[in-house]
Design a protein around this motif. Structure first.
Motif, short mmCIF file in Angstrom:
data_model
loop_
_atom_site.label_atom_id
_atom_site.label_comp_id
_atom_site.label_asym_id
_atom_site.label_seq_id
_atom_site.Cartn_x
_atom_site.Cartn_y
_atom_site.Cartn_z
N PHE A 29 0.83 -1.21 0.00
CA PHE A 29 0.00 0.00 0.00
C PHE A 29 0.86 1.26 0.00
O PHE A 29 1.90 1.32 0.66
CB PHE A 29 -0.91 0.03 1.24
CG PHE A 29 -1.83 -1.17 1.33
CD1 PHE A 29 -2.67 -1.50 0.29
CD2 PHE A 29 -1.82 -1.97 2.47
CE1 PHE A 29 -3.50 -2.60 0.37
CE2 PHE A 29 -2.66 -3.06 2.56
CZ PHE A 29 -3.51 -3.39 1.50
N ASN A 30 0.40 2.26 -0.73
CA ASN A 30 1.01 3.58 -0.69
C ASN A 30 0.49 4.27 0.57
O ASN A 30 -0.68 4.65 0.65
CB ASN A 30 0.63 4.38 -1.94
CG ASN A 30 1.30 5.73 -1.99
OD1 ASN A 30 1.82 6.23 -1.00
ND2 ASN A 30 1.27 6.35 -3.17
N SER A 49 -2.61 9.75 -0.22
CA SER A 49 -3.09 8.48 -0.75
C SER A 49 -4.40 8.11 -0.06
O SER A 49 -4.56 8.34 1.14
CB SER A 49 -2.06 7.38 -0.49
OG SER A 49 -2.62 6.09 -0.70
N PRO A 50 -5.36 7.51 -0.78
CA PRO A 50 -6.60 7.08 -0.13
C PRO A 50 -6.37 5.99 0.92
O PRO A 50 -7.25 5.72 1.73
CB PRO A 50 -7.45 6.56 -1.30
CG PRO A 50 -6.48 6.26 -2.39
CD PRO A 50 -5.37 7.26 -2.23
N LEU A 51 -5.16 5.41 0.92
CA LEU A 51 -4.84 4.35 1.88
C LEU A 51 -3.84 4.83 2.93
O LEU A 51 -3.17 4.02 3.59
CB LEU A 51 -4.28 3.13 1.14
CG LEU A 51 -5.15 2.61 -0.02
CD1 LEU A 51 -4.52 1.39 -0.67
CD2 LEU A 51 -6.57 2.32 0.44
N HIS A 52 -3.74 6.15 3.09
CA HIS A 52 -2.79 6.71 4.06
C HIS A 52 -3.14 6.34 5.49
O HIS A 52 -2.27 6.00 6.29
CB HIS A 52 -2.76 8.24 3.90
CG HIS A 52 -2.04 8.94 5.01
ND1 HIS A 52 -0.68 8.81 5.22
CD2 HIS A 52 -2.49 9.78 6.00
CE1 HIS A 52 -0.33 9.53 6.27
NE2 HIS A 52 -1.40 10.12 6.76
N PHE A 96 -9.70 3.37 -4.79
CA PHE A 96 -8.25 3.34 -4.96
C PHE A 96 -7.88 2.49 -6.18
O PHE A 96 -8.70 1.71 -6.69
CB PHE A 96 -7.55 2.80 -3.71
CG PHE A 96 -7.76 1.33 -3.44
CD1 PHE A 96 -6.87 0.37 -3.92
CD2 PHE A 96 -8.84 0.90 -2.66
CE1 PHE A 96 -7.05 -0.97 -3.66
CE2 PHE A 96 -9.02 -0.44 -2.38
CZ PHE A 96 -8.13 -1.39 -2.89
N THR A 97 -6.64 2.67 -6.68
CA THR A 97 -6.16 1.92 -7.83
C THR A 97 -5.30 0.75 -7.38
O THR A 97 -4.54 0.85 -6.42
CB THR A 97 -5.32 2.81 -8.76
OG1 THR A 97 -4.20 3.33 -8.04
CG2 THR A 97 -6.14 3.96 -9.30
N TYR A 98 -5.41 -0.35 -8.09
CA TYR A 98 -4.65 -1.57 -7.80
C TYR A 98 -3.90 -1.96 -9.07
O TYR A 98 -4.50 -2.13 -10.14
CB TYR A 98 -5.62 -2.67 -7.38
CG TYR A 98 -5.00 -4.06 -7.25
CD1 TYR A 98 -4.68 -4.56 -6.00
CD2 TYR A 98 -4.76 -4.86 -8.36
CE1 TYR A 98 -4.13 -5.84 -5.86
CE2 TYR A 98 -4.20 -6.12 -8.24
CZ TYR A 98 -3.89 -6.60 -7.00
OH TYR A 98 -3.34 -7.84 -6.87
N ASP A 151 -1.82 3.14 -5.73
CA ASP A 151 -2.31 3.10 -4.34
C ASP A 151 -2.05 1.74 -3.71
O ASP A 151 -1.72 1.65 -2.53
CB ASP A 151 -3.82 3.38 -4.32
CG ASP A 151 -4.17 4.74 -4.87
OD1 ASP A 151 -3.42 5.69 -4.63
OD2 ASP A 151 -5.20 4.84 -5.57
#
Length: 513
Positions: free
Chosen positions: A277-278, A283-286, A357-359, A407
């Protein structure tokens, strides 16, 4: 490291035992080996991936190497190597006499210094410089090479033995830029006779080789395939004598020991695959609560059973089974799928759902496309996440994550060396190879603590604590650990020695029967 027994099926029905010996008539006959691995660069300063290092281990030498199943490095280009003093800050090697590059030019200690210096100086975005984070400087004096470390690092000899420690000809490689073109000047057991990117690498035994090996092997033609199905088609069409890394999961699951037309080597390995994960701001995953929510939604058993047909094992640990420090930290913290717990964490984080988010994944990487769709389905269940999936050509994929443009991304990890450190510093350390942006003072302290012990049995507790921190912060989610499969025709032996999941690709062990 616990090395498990390799199962080797020898299809020798109706054949006399004398035919298990190499045939002198076939010594000059090429063995064709197929793989889906990709070579990022022919320059050791510019690549840090399994496909490139597999080639490097055949055309370059390092001061040290690993024997099959070995847990400690042994001399190759070096006559001997040892730490000087007890503080693990000075490491000294003496070069073996008579070393020469394939061109015939004698190798010197200055070539060794040059090779290590340029890896650090070039610091390529997808290169191996992060492995030498503790290397301060290198001295060369006669046949002696001395490494001065910035902090104690008992794992430094392991790193020297990897593709990052490949020794290049200082007269043929620029000191501050990657070499272009397809020429390679090394001193390994093979010479790269010709190379076509993404297609073939033709390897000829190197008559100049001096090192740990007694035999430089048979002529080899490595053939690269864009995906597992293409590799399988070539194998079925008998266009190859050896197929490895990776046939389709269904093909691997259906391999039969009783098939008289092939030999099958199956062994446990330390190869893993993780979801990264970013974690950077923006980032949406922060927020780690978001990442924890994702950990509650992953079903590894379903992934292993459906996408991989049972040819991989679910992994709940940063460090795989068989390596010192292995735990089940992710199972302990997230024992089963729970949409309710994921929803609660997202509510506590105050984020709106679904979280978009992007994968990203690498095209042609085994069952990566099918895996991406399965993970997308698992994460989108319950409407908490919305995942945009995109595949990239391998080199572009590396640059995408190296530049922080994804992300989330799934990447397989082949151990650089048989020590738990290879699953720590490069994956979750500050400025890690996987470039997640994650940095934890506690994790960093534990990594540095483990590097101070020459007796590697003393590091287990620190690595268990490190994995507990990682399970709470979730910069990555371990997915699975795979077995090592090599399939060869009935007239080729040595497939069981080709790879043990530690980065060395022993093409010289393949032989005609």
């Amino acid at each position: 490291m616990r090395i498990l027994t390799t199962l080797v099926v020898l299809a020798v029905v109706g054949v006399g035992g004398w035919q298990l010996l190499p045939s002198q008539d076939d010594n000059g006959k090429t063995i064709r080996v197929g793989t889906t691995d990709t070579v990022t660069s022919l320059d050791p300063a510019g690549a840090y991936d399994a496909g490139s290092w597999a080639l490097f281990s055949n055309v370059f030498q390092s001061l040290l190497t690993f024997e099959p199943g070995g847990t400690a490095p042994v001399p190759d280009a070096a006559e001997s190597c040892d730490f000087v003093g007890a503080d693990l800050r000075t490491y000294r090697c003496e070069l073996r006499k008579g070393l020469a590059f394939s061109s015939g030019r004698a190798m010197t200690a200055e070539d060794v210094k040059f090779s290590f210096d340029r890896v650090k100086k070039i610091n390529a975005d997808v290169g191996p410089s992060s492995l030498f984070s503790t290397l301060g400087s290198v001295d060369a004096d006669g046949s002696i090479v001395t490494f001065h470390l910035s902090s104690p690092d008992a794992t430094f000899p392991f790193k020297v033995a990897t593709g990052a420690g490949a020794i290049v000809d200082s007269t043929r490689y620029p000191k501050d830029a990657l070499r272009t073109g397809t020429d390679v000047d090394g001193s390994g057991p093979y010479v790269l006779s010709s190379y076509t990117k993404g297609k073939t690498a033709v390897l000829s035994p190197n008559g100049e080789y001096e090192g740990a090996l007694k035999d430089t092997g048979r002529p080899i033609e490595l053939r690269y395939y864009e995906d597992a199905d293409a590799l399988n088609s070539a194998w079925k069409a008998k266009q190859l004598e050896v197929a490895t890394r990776q046939l389709p999961p269904k093909t691997l699951a259906g391999l039969s020991p009783s098939d008289p037309d092939q030999r099958v080597s199956e062994a446990d390995s330390s190869e893993t695959r993780n979801l990264y994960f970013n974690t950077r701001a923006g980032s949406p995953l922060h927020d780690k609560q978001v990442r924890r929510a994702m950990a509650w939604l992953i079903n590894r058993e379903q992934l292993a059973a459906t996408v991989y047909s049972g040819t991989v094992e679910p992994l709940y640990s940063l460090i795989p089974a068989g390596i010192t420090g292995h735990t089940t930290s992710f199972f302990d913290n997230y024992p089963k799928q729970s949409t309710a717990k994921a929803k609660q964490l997202l509510a506590e984080a105050g984020v709106s759902t679904p979280v978009h988010f992007t994968y990203g994944y690498g095209l042609g990487s085994g069952a990566a496309a099918e895996e991406a769709q399965e993970l997308k389905q698992q994460l989108e269940a319950g409407g908490l996440f919305k995942v945009t999936v995109k595949g990239y050509e391998w080199t572009d994929f590396q640059k995408q994550w190296a530049n922080g443009k994804l992300d989330a991304y799934a990447v397989g990890w082949v151990a650089d060396y048989p020590d738990p450190d290879t699953f720590a510093a490069p994956l979750v350390g500050t400025d890690s190879t996987m470039n997640t942006g994650y940095s934890s003072p506690d994790v960093e302290r534990l990594i540095q603590s483990t590097q101070q012990y020459a007796d590697r049995s003393r590091v287990a507790q620190d690595f268990r604590a490190l994995q507990e921190d990682v399970a709470r912060d979730v910069p990555i989610i371990p997915l699975w650990q795979r077995k090592e499969y090599v399939v060869s025709s009935e007239d080729v032996g040595g497939g069981q020695y080709l790879s043990d999941g530690n980065g060395v690709f022993r093409l010289w062990r393949l032989t005609w029967i």
